[in-house]
Design an enzyme around this catalytic site. Structure first.
Site, PDB file in Angstrom:
ATOM      1  N   GLY A 147       2.109  -9.855   0.097  1.00  0.00           N
ATOM      2  CA  GLY A 147       3.016  -8.681   0.576  1.00  0.00           C
ATOM      3  C   GLY A 147       2.521  -7.714  -0.526  1.00  0.00           C
ATOM      4  O   GLY A 147       1.727  -7.632  -1.223  1.00  0.00           O
ATOM      5  N   LYS A 190       9.472 -18.424   4.712  1.00  0.00           N
ATOM      6  CA  LYS A 190      10.033 -17.348   5.330  1.00  0.00           C
ATOM      7  C   LYS A 190       8.859 -16.305   5.797  1.00  0.00           C
ATOM      8  O   LYS A 190       8.106 -15.840   5.047  1.00  0.00           O
ATOM      9  CB  LYS A 190      10.616 -16.633   4.542  1.00  0.00           C
ATOM     10  CG  LYS A 190      11.743 -15.548   5.010  1.00  0.00           C
ATOM     11  CD  LYS A 190      12.455 -14.521   4.200  1.00  0.00           C
ATOM     12  CE  LYS A 190      11.647 -13.221   4.074  1.00  0.00           C
ATOM     13  NZ  LYS A 190      11.388 -12.328   5.014  1.00  0.00           N
ATOM     14  N   THR A 244       7.134  -5.602  -4.377  1.00  0.00           N
ATOM     15  CA  THR A 244       7.704  -6.812  -4.251  1.00  0.00           C
ATOM     16  C   THR A 244       7.110  -7.937  -4.948  1.00  0.00           C
ATOM     17  O   THR A 244       7.992  -8.669  -5.697  1.00  0.00           O
ATOM     18  CB  THR A 244       7.821  -7.398  -2.761  1.00  0.00           C
ATOM     19  OG1 THR A 244       7.628  -6.238  -2.098  1.00  0.00           O
ATOM     20  CG2 THR A 244       8.762  -8.270  -2.203  1.00  0.00           C
ATOM     21  N   CYS A 271      -4.572  -5.671   4.722  1.00  0.00           N
ATOM     22  CA  CYS A 271      -4.901  -5.307   3.241  1.00  0.00           C
ATOM     23  C   CYS A 271      -6.328  -5.050   2.760  1.00  0.00           C
ATOM     24  O   CYS A 271      -6.595  -4.448   1.732  1.00  0.00           O
ATOM     25  CB  CYS A 271      -4.398  -6.425   2.373  1.00  0.00           C
ATOM     26  SG  CYS A 271      -5.112  -8.043   2.988  1.00  0.00           S
TER      27      CYS A 271
HETATM   28  P1  NDP Z   1       6.536  -6.625   1.665  1.00  0.00           P
HETATM   29  O1  NDP Z   1       6.193  -7.231   0.102  1.00  0.00           O
HETATM   30  O2  NDP Z   1       7.536  -5.812   1.860  1.00  0.00           O
HETATM   31  O3  NDP Z   1       7.083  -8.185   2.047  1.00  0.00           O
HETATM   32  C1  NDP Z   1       6.424  -9.579   2.331  1.00  0.00           C
HETATM   33  C2  NDP Z   1       7.212 -10.515   2.409  1.00  0.00           C
HETATM   34  O4  NDP Z   1       8.090 -10.672   1.212  1.00  0.00           O
HETATM   35  C3  NDP Z   1       8.290 -10.403   3.615  1.00  0.00           C
HETATM   36  O5  NDP Z   1       8.474 -11.528   4.001  1.00  0.00           O
HETATM   37  C4  NDP Z   1       9.454  -9.970   2.874  1.00  0.00           C
HETATM   38  O6  NDP Z   1      10.467  -9.977   3.659  1.00  0.00           O
HETATM   39  C5  NDP Z   1       9.446 -10.763   1.695  1.00  0.00           C
HETATM   40  N1  NDP Z   1      10.320  -9.952   0.660  1.00  0.00           N
HETATM   41  C6  NDP Z   1      10.586  -8.775   0.448  1.00  0.00           C
HETATM   42  N2  NDP Z   1      11.329  -8.745  -0.567  1.00  0.00           N
HETATM   43  C7  NDP Z   1      11.542  -9.724  -1.013  1.00  0.00           C
HETATM   44  C8  NDP Z   1      12.114 -10.508  -2.273  1.00  0.00           C
HETATM   45  N3  NDP Z   1      12.940  -9.629  -3.341  1.00  0.00           N
HETATM   46  N4  NDP Z   1      12.110 -11.620  -2.541  1.00  0.00           N
HETATM   47  C9  NDP Z   1      11.319 -12.494  -1.648  1.00  0.00           C
HETATM   48  N5  NDP Z   1      10.659 -11.977  -0.684  1.00  0.00           N
HETATM   49  C10 NDP Z   1      10.774 -10.779  -0.606  1.00  0.00           C
HETATM   50  O7  NDP Z   1       5.244  -6.361   2.363  1.00  0.00           O
HETATM   51  P2  NDP Z   1       5.009  -6.192   3.762  1.00  0.00           P
HETATM   52  O8  NDP Z   1       5.521  -7.040   4.664  1.00  0.00           O
HETATM   53  O9  NDP Z   1       5.371  -4.760   3.971  1.00  0.00           O
HETATM   54  O10 NDP Z   1       3.501  -6.174   3.961  1.00  0.00           O
HETATM   55  C11 NDP Z   1       2.597  -5.281   3.708  1.00  0.00           C
HETATM   56  C12 NDP Z   1       2.040  -5.581   2.153  1.00  0.00           C
HETATM   57  O11 NDP Z   1       1.221  -6.836   2.131  1.00  0.00           O
HETATM   58  C13 NDP Z   1       0.952  -4.413   1.970  1.00  0.00           C
HETATM   59  O12 NDP Z   1       1.116  -4.041   0.580  1.00  0.00           O
HETATM   60  C14 NDP Z   1      -0.401  -5.334   2.175  1.00  0.00           C
HETATM   61  O13 NDP Z   1      -1.389  -4.753   1.283  1.00  0.00           O
HETATM   62  C15 NDP Z   1      -0.034  -6.464   1.588  1.00  0.00           C
HETATM   63  N6  NDP Z   1      -0.930  -7.792   2.051  1.00  0.00           N
HETATM   64  C16 NDP Z   1      -1.730  -8.225   0.932  1.00  0.00           C
HETATM   65  C17 NDP Z   1      -2.427  -9.199   1.520  1.00  0.00           C
HETATM   66  C18 NDP Z   1      -3.598  -9.706   0.601  1.00  0.00           C
HETATM   67  O14 NDP Z   1      -3.972 -11.012   0.896  1.00  0.00           O
HETATM   68  N7  NDP Z   1      -3.640  -9.218  -0.558  1.00  0.00           N
HETATM   69  C19 NDP Z   1      -2.724  -9.525   2.995  1.00  0.00           C
HETATM   70  C20 NDP Z   1      -1.882  -8.916   3.757  1.00  0.00           C
HETATM   71  C21 NDP Z   1      -1.071  -7.931   3.239  1.00  0.00           C
HETATM   72  P3  NDP Z   1      11.103  -8.956   4.537  1.00  0.00           P
HETATM   73  O15 NDP Z   1       9.954  -8.654   5.777  1.00  0.00           O
HETATM   74  O16 NDP Z   1      12.484  -9.303   5.135  1.00  0.00           O
HETATM   75  O17 NDP Z   1      11.244  -7.708   3.648  1.00  0.00           O
END
Ligand code: NDP
Length: 480
Positions: free
Chosen positions: A226, A173, A230, A282
């Site tokens: 993410g 997803k 989350t 990130c």
């Molecule tokens: P989120 O945690 O909001 O979302 C990440 C993904 O998880 C999305 O596809 C989201 O769907 C999905 N998601 C949200 N809630 C759930 C759940 N309860 N169960 C399963 N899936 C879920 O992150 P963001 O998209 O806002 O991304 C930004 C974040 O990602 C920042 O904190 C950043 O630091 C981190 N990040 C980390 C990286 C790393 O390599 N360490 C690299 C890049 C980003 P939906 O969009 O529908 O909410």
């Protein structure tokens, strides 16, 4: 208006419910396409397709599996203009960034894993002279891959490519906020001849489609990138089910500038590491720590360069700062600028919403902000903002720089600027970060393990680490 489709069992299909969500163009603040609002039923269909495809895919000779992944890489390259444009419209990032970073790196992910899988091997050990131990690595079955919106295709493929290479089928997803390139990838996979059911892409909300993937009993491995909040929620669901979990989470990365640095290089790279992709990477260095002896000089030069950054239409040549990804995210980032002021900080430049013209009046643009005068323990310096906001903090000694750098709950990456070799090694040794760059930023070697310490995540992606993650291990001990 274009309707994005799910990719299940090799076909582009609508969500079972026929419900759709709005997909916004952040530069215009307008809905421009519709996303499937998928639910448990769609995930169930995807799992059923993956289950049917698994035996044939996992048993396919490795050179054949590799050839299909390499074909996907080539097709991403062939379609890179279209993909870059889609990513730019979906995400708000400058088109140049999508063309030069996101899309080439997405192709590189498939090329890399399509190549290294052919040399992936298990270990064998002679135990004294009494036994031979050999290790067998088999694909886990169905892998669940969930990715964020900031580097949409790049991070999506970073998970999918090793999972497929290791012989798994995948239910994935993308972020609901940036689904378009994953949709285009579905079409590429069809053209590349990926057998049906091997990769299934289910679009929709994290709380609905995402959680259905995490909680599905027939998906034993979850690779998630993410936010930390989350990630915690996912761990509470997947942990008691004893799923394999790789969590790549948030960061609050220090960018440490010593007095013995190459000043010009440190300055120009710090502009990139602060504001690339509107600070929504990130790995961005959001806390700039500068030795007090060069603090004022660095500050003046950094402010001048920040003020000169071109904020504009993501599609226009020369744009350096595009739109933030969503209205909600813009509000969140602006709220941190207000918080910084409440905490006693001084906004030296930027920090305000920008209203452009020519159809972009409602876009989610903001001026990059530079803030000083904050204690290293305050919320602005501790919490991930994930936008074009950096703080400047002077330090007196190496000791103090390390103290400030390690003071957050995160430990994703750090950057050190120094021309002294022993200092580079000494400080790297003391920093609690999973990735440390010395005199550079965002240089990537796909063979290295990637991931964070502390609340920045668990598990490592990249190289053979990712292939190992997507396999289950059996040790066979034969007495001789
Ligand atoms: P989120 O945690 O909001 O979302 C990440 C993904 O998880 C999305 O596809 C989201 O769907 C999905 N998601 C949200 N809630 C759930 C759940 N309860 N169960 C399963 N899936 C879920 O992150 P963001 O998209 O806002 O991304 C930004 C974040 O990602 C920042 O904190 C950043 O630091 C981190 N990040 C980390 C990286 C790393 O390599 N360490 C690299 C890049 C980003 P939906 O969009 O529908 O909410």
């Amino acid at each position: 208006m274009e309707k994005i489709a799910n990719y299940i069992n090799g076909a582009l299909v609508p969500p079972g419910s026929n419900h759709y969500l709005d997909n916004y163009n952040p530069a215009k603040g307008e809905v421009y396409s519709l996303i499937p609002d998928s639910d448990e039923k769609d995930v169930e269909d995807a799992v059923a397709a993956a289950k049917s495809a698994f035996a044939a895919w996992s048993e396919l000779p490795i050179d054949k599996r590799s050839a299909i992944l390499l074909k996907i890489a080539s097709l991403i390259e062939t379609h890179h203009e279209e993909l870059a444009l889609a990513e730019c419209i979906d995400n708000g990032k400058p088109l140049k960034l999508a063309k030069t970073v996101d899309i080439p790196r997405a192709a590189a992910n498939f090329r890399f894993y399509g190549s290294i899988i052919t040399g992936f091997s298990s270990e064998s050990h002679m135990t004294d002279v009494t036994a031979i131990n050999y290790t067998v690595r088999k694909p886990v079955g169905i892998a669940g891959c969930i990715s964020p919106w900031n580097l949409p295709l790049y991070l999506f493929t970073w998970k999918i490519a090793p999972a497929l290479a290791a012989g798994n089928c995948v239910v994935a997803k993308p972020s609901e906020i940036t689904p378009m390139t994953a949709y285009l990838l579905s079409k590429i996979c069809i053209d590349a001849g990926l057998p049906k059911g091997v990769l299934n892409i289910v679009h929709g909300l994290g709380s609905k489609a995402g959680e259905a993937i995490i909680a599905h009993p027939e998906i034993p491995a979850i690779s998630f990138t993410g936010g930390t909040v989350t990630g915690k929620k996912i761990a509470t669901i997947a942990g008691p089910m004893f799923k394999k979990l790789s969590l790549e989470l948030g960061g609050k990365n220090p960018n440490i500038i010593f007095e013995d640095c190459d000043f010009d290089k440190a300055l120009s790279t710090s502009i990139q590491s602060s504001f690339s992709n509107q600070g929504q990477i990130c790995l961005c260095g959001s806390r700039i720590l500068v030795h007090e002896s060069i603090y004022e000089r660095f500050k003046d030069s950094f402010l001048e360069k920040t003020r000169n950054l071109v904020i504009g239409d993501p599609l226009a040549d020369g744009t350096q700062i595009g739109a933030l990804v969503s209205d909600n995210h813009l509000k969140k980032v602006l709220s941190y600028v207000a918080l910084a002021q409440q905490e006693g900080g001084t906004v030296l430049t930027g920090g305000k919403q920008v209203h452009l013209n020519k159809g972009l009046e409602n876009g989610y643009f903001m001026e990059p902000a530079v803030i000083e005068g904050l204690d290293y323990r305050c919320r602005t310096n501790q919490e991930e903002i994930f936008g074009p906001v950096v703080t400047l903090t002077p330090f007196k000694s190496e000791e103090e720089a390390v103290l400030y750098a390690n003071s957050t709950e995160y430990g994703l990456s750090a950057t050190i600027w120094t021309e002294r070799l022993n200092r580079a090694h000494r400080v790297s040794e003391r920093l609690k970060s999973g990735i440390i760059w010395v005199n550079c930023w965002m240089v990537r070697d796909l063979r290295t393990p990637f991931g964070g310490m502390k609340q920045s995540g668990v598990g490592r992606e990249g190289g053979v680490e990712a292939l190992r993650f997507f396999t289950e291990v059996k040790n066979v001990c034969v007495k001789i």
